[in-house]
Design a protein around this motif. Structure first.
Motif, PDB file in Angstrom:
ATOM      1  N   GLU A  88       0.817  -1.119   0.033  1.00 17.93           N
ATOM      2  CA  GLU A  88       0.104  -0.087  -0.222  1.00 17.93           C
ATOM      3  C   GLU A  88       0.771   1.283  -0.072  1.00 17.93           C
ATOM      4  OE1 GLU A  88      -2.485  -0.446   3.464  1.00 17.93           O
ATOM      5  OE2 GLU A  88      -3.862  -1.961   2.393  1.00 17.93           O
ATOM      6  N   SER A  89       2.008   1.052   0.570  1.00 14.00           N
ATOM      7  CA  SER A  89       3.206   2.295   0.750  1.00 14.00           C
ATOM      8  C   SER A  89       3.462   2.621  -0.587  1.00 14.00           C
ATOM      9  CB  SER A  89       4.086   2.176   1.734  1.00 14.00           C
ATOM     10  OG  SER A  89       3.358   2.192   3.220  1.00 14.00           O
ATOM     11  N   GLN A  90       3.926   1.483  -1.310  1.00 14.75           N
ATOM     12  CA  GLN A  90       4.315   1.773  -2.578  1.00 14.75           C
ATOM     13  C   GLN A  90       3.588   2.005  -3.322  1.00 14.75           C
ATOM     14  OE1 GLN A  90       5.885  -2.371  -3.169  1.00 14.75           O
ATOM     15  NE2 GLN A  90       8.005  -1.830  -2.638  1.00 14.75           N
ATOM     16  N   ALA A  91       2.354   1.557  -3.420  1.00  8.49           N
ATOM     17  CA  ALA A  91       1.080   2.195  -4.386  1.00  8.49           C
ATOM     18  C   ALA A  91       0.667   3.624  -3.910  1.00  8.49           C
ATOM     19  CB  ALA A  91      -0.152   1.240  -4.217  1.00  8.49           C
ATOM     20  N   ALA A  92       0.702   4.058  -2.745  1.00  9.26           N
ATOM     21  CA  ALA A  92       0.811   5.351  -2.414  1.00  9.26           C
ATOM     22  C   ALA A  92       1.846   6.322  -2.965  1.00  9.26           C
ATOM     23  CB  ALA A  92       0.270   5.568  -0.964  1.00  9.26           C
TER      24      ALA A  92
END
Length: 504
Positions: A88-92
């Protein structure tokens, strides 16, 4: 330069519309991340509950093994959560970087548009200045021409009056011609008349030229004034466009700053998530190695505990055998005494009959071998039952094992009391996992030798001798194979562990 307009302000609607779009995108992103954060938090809560349940499953396990297994399970449960957070952090981060690129592109376009609007405004301002200067020059020229035209007209009017009317002092030009006294005088007068006529003609020509020039100047002035009015309108429009472009550029810069900050935060979050995952993977490897060592030690300790349990059972079985023999002897003696008493009473009745008297024999009650009620044992302490009696799956050793008592979750240092009268047959530290333990033999009840055990005590008060029901024998703790403060209460029938609730 920009035309200065009093009380001119940027378009608030344009700024707030664009800024609102940025905030809306930010809130949508925050909402999405918040929803995912809720999912992660829910996973963590479930994992925490599962880890907490392990404490009951691992009760009776060495603290080192329990700690190693719980640590390993914590990392196992945390790794998927950390992986999800990383994803999720990478997508964000990707979204934030894309938003930053888009915001910076919008900012560049807005700055270019602002520069173009400023340039257009400057060009219009310059044209307006030139047109205003031309207007001023045309007005000055028209004024000067009007003055000269009036002067020439006055001179021409005076000349005409002199030619056709004459004056009181000076003779008219016609009089000058016809009043000559000689041919030479006539010729001279004729030359003077021609000269005067030429001067008048020049004056008329100049007057006509000046009139035409004045007409042209008026037309030019009218055209220039129309141009000035149009350029003023264009200048106002250009100023408004420049102000709007400036507001959009300002908003675009703010949006770019927000997007950049979001990207920085997302980068930091992604790095932290990656670090957390790497740390968990490292810990999991270490915990797995530690668990392997502790499992080997646990098997050895379990074997010793089983041998200790076998020895205790042998002791309790022998005590039960001897107690039953003693009980049998006691009952036999009581029965023999009863029979003897019955015979004596009957003899008294027979003797009384021979003497003509009446005697009612006093027959003693039958000997009762088991007067014990079903709730013979009292609770040694009161607390929430954290683990019941029965078979339990050991998650580390991968086998079913008997949990041979009841666990009550009570604080360390809680008084523990004897469940019934009896004799302390063992008190002290047990290396088999019970920690500080007290065993009380309550004798034969309902046909079995009844023994109670009190385990994991923090300290012991009754080290031997007889005890009464409710007498203090020690204080609860978490010694031995224990994962927290509690009392493990066990009951044995002829050396075999049974469910304590059968006696409570």
């Amino acid at each position: 330069m920009w035309p200065v307009r009093p009380s001119s302000t940027p378009s608030a609607r344009a700024r707030w519309t664009a800024l609102g779009a940025v905030l809306a995108c930010t809130l949508l992103l925050a909402g999405a991340l918040g929803a995912r954060a809720d999912d992660v938090a829910d996973q963590k809560r479930k994992a925490d509950r599962r880890i907490a349940a392990l404490s009951q499953q691992l009760e009776g396990t060495s603290a080192a093994l329990a700690k190693a297994y719980v640590n390993l399970e914590k990392t196992r449960a945390a790794i998927p959560v950390a992986q999800q957070r990383l994803a999720e952090s990478q997508a964000a981060l990707a979204r934030a970087q894309q938003a930053q690129a888009q915001a910076e592109a919008t900012e560049a376009r807005a700055i270019a548009a602002e520069a173009q609007a400023r340039a257009h405004n400057e060009a219009v301002a310059q044209k307006l200045a030139v047109a205003q200067a031309n207007e001023a020059r045309a007005a000055d020229k028209l004024k000067k021409t009007g003055t000269e035209l009036a002067s020439s007209q006055d001179a021409l009017d005076a000349y005409a009056a002199e030619v056709f009317q004459g004056g009181a002092v000076t003779e008219s030009q016609l009089g000058m011609v016809f009043g000559s006294t000689s041919p030479q005088d006539f010729a001279d007068r004729l030359v003077m008349a021609d000269t005067a006529s030429a001067v008048a003609s020049d004056t008329i020509d100049r007057l006509a030229a000046m009139t035409a020039d004045s007409t042209a100047t008026k037309a030019y002035l009218t055209s220039v004034r129309a141009e000035v009015a149009e350029l003023k309108r264009q200048a106002e429009a250009a100023l408004r466009a420049a102000e709007a472009a400036s507001a959009v550029a300002t908003t675009a810069r703010e949006e770019a700053v927000v997007a950049k900050n979001n990207a920085v935060t997302a980068t930091s979050n992604a790095a932290a998530a990656r670090a957390d995952l790497d740390s968990l993977n490292s810990k999991q490897t270490a915990f797995a190695a530690d668990l392997k060592v502790q499992r080997s030690d646990e098997r050895a300790q379990l074997a010793e505990a089983e041998r200790e349990a076998a020895r205790l059972k042998a002791i309790l079985v022998e005590r039960a055998r001897q107690a039953k023999l003693a009980e049998q002897k006691r009952l036999a003696k009581l029965k023999a005494e009863r029979e003897a008493r019955i015979r004596a009473e009957r003899a008294k009745a027979a003797a009384a009959a021979r003497n003509g008297k009446t005697y009612t024999p006093k027959i003693p009650a039958p000997v009762q071998s088991d007067p014990t009620p079903s709730n013979y044992l009292s609770y040694p302490a009161y607390g929430r039952t954290t683990s019941g009696f029965g078979m339990r799956w050991h998650p580390v050793l991968q086998k079913w094992m008997l949990h041979d008592g009841l666990d009550w979750g009570i604080a360390c240092g809680t008084p523990v009391r004897a469940a019934a009268p009896g004799t302390v047959i063992r008190a002290g530290w047990r290396a088999s996992g019970w920690g500080n333990q007290v065993l009380i033999d309550h004798g034969i009840h309902r046909g079995v030798d009844l023994v109670t055990s009190y385990n994991h005590l923090s300290s012991i008060v009754a080290w031997g001798g007889t005890v009464q029901r409710g007498q203090l024998i020690g204080y609860s703790g978490t010694t031995g194979y224990s994962t927290g403060c509690h009392l493990h209460f066990g009951v044995y029938e002829d050396g075999t562990p049974v469910n304590p609730r059968n006696w409570l």
